[in-house]
Design an enzyme around this catalytic site. Sequence first.
Site, PDB file in Angstrom:
ATOM      1  N   TYR A 190       0.823  -1.211   0.000  1.00 32.41           N
ATOM      2  CA  TYR A 190       0.000   0.000   0.000  1.00 32.41           C
ATOM      3  C   TYR A 190       0.857   1.262   0.000  1.00 32.41           C
ATOM      4  O   TYR A 190       1.775   1.378   0.799  1.00 32.41           O
ATOM      5  CB  TYR A 190      -0.884   0.038   1.254  1.00 32.41           C
ATOM      6  CG  TYR A 190      -1.756  -1.166   1.469  1.00 32.41           C
ATOM      7  CD1 TYR A 190      -2.541  -1.672   0.432  1.00 32.41           C
ATOM      8  CD2 TYR A 190      -1.807  -1.787   2.707  1.00 32.41           C
ATOM      9  CE1 TYR A 190      -3.360  -2.778   0.642  1.00 32.41           C
ATOM     10  CE2 TYR A 190      -2.623  -2.890   2.920  1.00 32.41           C
ATOM     11  CZ  TYR A 190      -3.395  -3.375   1.888  1.00 32.41           C
ATOM     12  OH  TYR A 190      -4.194  -4.470   2.100  1.00 32.41           O
ATOM     13  N   ASP A 192       0.408   4.675   1.234  1.00 30.60           N
ATOM     14  CA  ASP A 192      -0.594   5.326   2.083  1.00 30.60           C
ATOM     15  C   ASP A 192      -0.824   6.785   1.711  1.00 30.60           C
ATOM     16  O   ASP A 192      -1.894   7.326   2.007  1.00 30.60           O
ATOM     17  CB  ASP A 192      -0.212   5.199   3.558  1.00 30.60           C
ATOM     18  CG  ASP A 192      -0.663   3.840   4.120  1.00 30.60           C
ATOM     19  OD1 ASP A 192      -1.183   3.027   3.341  1.00 30.60           O
ATOM     20  OD2 ASP A 192      -0.486   3.604   5.324  1.00 30.60           O
ATOM     21  N   TYR A 196      -3.873   6.163  -0.879  1.00 29.21           N
ATOM     22  CA  TYR A 196      -4.953   6.347   0.100  1.00 29.21           C
ATOM     23  C   TYR A 196      -5.130   7.796   0.560  1.00 29.21           C
ATOM     24  O   TYR A 196      -6.141   8.112   1.181  1.00 29.21           O
ATOM     25  CB  TYR A 196      -4.724   5.448   1.320  1.00 29.21           C
ATOM     26  CG  TYR A 196      -4.942   3.976   1.022  1.00 29.21           C
ATOM     27  CD1 TYR A 196      -6.202   3.405   1.197  1.00 29.21           C
ATOM     28  CD2 TYR A 196      -3.919   3.174   0.563  1.00 29.21           C
ATOM     29  CE1 TYR A 196      -6.418   2.070   0.923  1.00 29.21           C
ATOM     30  CE2 TYR A 196      -4.128   1.834   0.283  1.00 29.21           C
ATOM     31  CZ  TYR A 196      -5.381   1.288   0.463  1.00 29.21           C
ATOM     32  OH  TYR A 196      -5.590  -0.040   0.196  1.00 29.21           O
ATOM     33  N   VAL A 272      -5.601   5.063   8.310  1.00 33.48           N
ATOM     34  CA  VAL A 272      -5.699   4.462   6.981  1.00 33.48           C
ATOM     35  C   VAL A 272      -6.104   3.008   7.187  1.00 33.48           C
ATOM     36  O   VAL A 272      -5.263   2.150   7.451  1.00 33.48           O
ATOM     37  CB  VAL A 272      -4.364   4.573   6.221  1.00 33.48           C
ATOM     38  CG1 VAL A 272      -4.533   4.078   4.787  1.00 33.48           C
ATOM     39  CG2 VAL A 272      -3.857   6.008   6.217  1.00 33.48           C
ATOM     40  N   TYR A 275      -4.690   0.778  10.295  1.00 25.32           N
ATOM     41  CA  TYR A 275      -3.563   1.432  10.970  1.00 25.32           C
ATOM     42  C   TYR A 275      -3.834   2.901  11.254  1.00 25.32           C
ATOM     43  O   TYR A 275      -4.572   3.562  10.517  1.00 25.32           O
ATOM     44  CB  TYR A 275      -2.302   1.351  10.104  1.00 25.32           C
ATOM     45  CG  TYR A 275      -1.287   0.347  10.621  1.00 25.32           C
ATOM     46  CD1 TYR A 275      -0.420   0.697  11.650  1.00 25.32           C
ATOM     47  CD2 TYR A 275      -1.197  -0.921  10.090  1.00 25.32           C
ATOM     48  CE1 TYR A 275       0.512  -0.217  12.130  1.00 25.32           C
ATOM     49  CE2 TYR A 275      -0.275  -1.845  10.569  1.00 25.32           C
ATOM     50  CZ  TYR A 275       0.582  -1.482  11.593  1.00 25.32           C
ATOM     51  OH  TYR A 275       1.477  -2.386  12.061  1.00 25.32           O
ATOM     52  N   TYR A 277      -1.539   6.464  12.034  1.00 24.95           N
ATOM     53  CA  TYR A 277      -0.189   7.027  12.008  1.00 24.95           C
ATOM     54  C   TYR A 277      -0.201   8.437  12.559  1.00 24.95           C
ATOM     55  O   TYR A 277      -1.007   9.271  12.142  1.00 24.95           O
ATOM     56  CB  TYR A 277       0.353   7.081  10.579  1.00 24.95           C
ATOM     57  CG  TYR A 277       0.501   5.729   9.937  1.00 24.95           C
ATOM     58  CD1 TYR A 277       1.547   4.885  10.290  1.00 24.95           C
ATOM     59  CD2 TYR A 277      -0.415   5.282   8.985  1.00 24.95           C
ATOM     60  CE1 TYR A 277       1.680   3.636   9.711  1.00 24.95           C
ATOM     61  CE2 TYR A 277      -0.289   4.034   8.404  1.00 24.95           C
ATOM     62  CZ  TYR A 277       0.756   3.214   8.768  1.00 24.95           C
ATOM     63  OH  TYR A 277       0.891   1.987   8.201  1.00 24.95           O
ATOM     64  N   ASP A 334      13.068  20.097   1.493  1.00 24.72           N
ATOM     65  CA  ASP A 334      13.587  21.105   0.563  1.00 24.72           C
ATOM     66  C   ASP A 334      14.432  22.048   1.416  1.00 24.72           C
ATOM     67  O   ASP A 334      13.912  22.970   2.041  1.00 24.72           O
ATOM     68  CB  ASP A 334      12.418  21.820  -0.119  1.00 24.72           C
ATOM     69  CG  ASP A 334      12.898  22.846  -1.143  1.00 24.72           C
ATOM     70  OD1 ASP A 334      14.118  23.115  -1.195  1.00 24.72           O
ATOM     71  OD2 ASP A 334      12.042  23.382  -1.865  1.00 24.72           O
TER      72      ASP A 334
HETATM   73 NI    NI Z   1       3.162  -2.618  11.309  1.00 25.47          NI
END
Ligand code: NI
Length: 538
Positions: A190, A192, A196, A272, A275, A277, A334
């Site tokens: 995936y 993410d 997603y 997502v 999960y 994050y 950047d």
């Molecule tokens: Ni994991």
Amino acid sequence: MDEIVKASPDWRAAMKRRGLEDYIDTCYCTPLAPGFFPGREDEVGHRVVRSLTYLIPNPGDNPWAHPVEGLIVLVNLIDQRVVRVEDRGNVPVPTQHGNYGLEVRGPARSSLKPIEITQPDGPSFAVEGNQVQWENWKLHIGFNAKEGLVLNQVSFRDGDEDRPVLTRASIPEMIVPYGDTHHTRYWISYFDAGEYLLGQNANSLALGCDCLGVIHYFDAFVADGSCKARKIPQAVCMHEEDYGIQWRHTDHHGRPDVRRSRRLVVSYFATVGNYDYGFFWYFYLDGSIQFEAKATGIVFAGANHPGAEDPHGTEVAPGVFTPVHQHIFSARLDVAIDGEDNTVHEIEMRQIPTGHENPFGNAFTWDDTQLKTESEAQRLANNEMNRVWSVRSAHRKNYVGKPTGYWLIPEGKATLLAQPDSTAYARANFATKHLWATQYTAGELYPAGDYPNQHAGWDGLPKWTEADRSLNGTDIVLWHSFGFTHIPRTEDWPVMPVDYSGFWFKPHSFLDQNPTLDLPSGGDSSRAKQDGDTCCSM
Ligand code: NI
């Protein structure tokens, strides 16, 4: 997805064959990015998604605990039809619930006494629109559907000058490749962000914020599925945290001098699928920047017979097998160390054989190698030799005559573990190196390319760097891959304690001295005002 799958006679037959017909109406049919496998006529060139089925035995149950193994549905999203139902094997669905709420895990323990964070005079930051000023830092907070949080125009005040550090910083991609050969999961890799949309999946912290103290929130605005503006209230959280000791010393008279550290935290959380994050940027009083990804939520599971040996997965509950996988993030920095004309260098320790250069055998030194082109600047970490990457001003020197700079300090964990002939390797090629550096070019924002979904690969960084542009005194972008390689453990079930991964970006020869010498003794200004308070300074 749910409607399309549940209307399929083949899928219904497969559920019935497994004796699961009672769950047809309530089960969860996931929409999952399909990966890319060349030569498949019903996949390549069509907008397809794979769906796996999870049972929800009782309303509100955690579906991820009840995977229907071996049932894979290929759906064409444009035609809104099921292309193919693959029905393999007959592994029982794990029955033990994976619920984690206090209604089943409680009562809550009562042994913890309150910790209260109070800031009676308010926070030390100032906010005007999306512009933030905190101590010596100035930065602008941005947000978009794909990358989520974006920091712009980050500078550090030195005397009466705001010195540029970063023009733009974000986490524009993340790949979650699975190391499983099982038919139900071999295709999982995936993206993410690119598939997603991390920002689109941002949590509204209005519904439950995890930060303490005086908090400032920023709303986020993204496009919804029909291209209308959607507001995510309080998507970004900003607050200050005490961070222990900034510096201390006890002199030869036994007198201690102590200054407390503090950091500005700018963060958001995205969910997502299974999960969750956290994306946390930390700014410190000493000019350091830290990024920390927090991974939590529910590990992705398949089913097998309880007690089965599986070289690619851990059994975390009877019959629940969680495959080994990686979460590799890409940070796009950047950089602008005292302006856009920068150089990038690799620094690592070097041992010296005993002899003419090292007569007593004790000596060691370091190598400093400029990475002058994009092909030279594709590097792996080497923690045994303390390898770091230094980005420097091409024109400005500090007061001992050395170029001003910042160090990118990697954790140096595993890069992408898929084989070079796999499609995951081509598609997530950015994740095969810890460092890439490119000459800034407008539009180069996503390290796996703009549209990684069902893409054959080699887009983004590997494609751009074929030009092998110069990095000598030009506008440079650093791309840093970092993250978790996850062999799930029983302690990750049914919901995973937060795991951490990230990097530091630290001034190195940027400032002439420790910039925190003027911090109040012993901590915050309110303490320093109290006469006779000798706790931390005599
Ligand atoms: Ni994991």
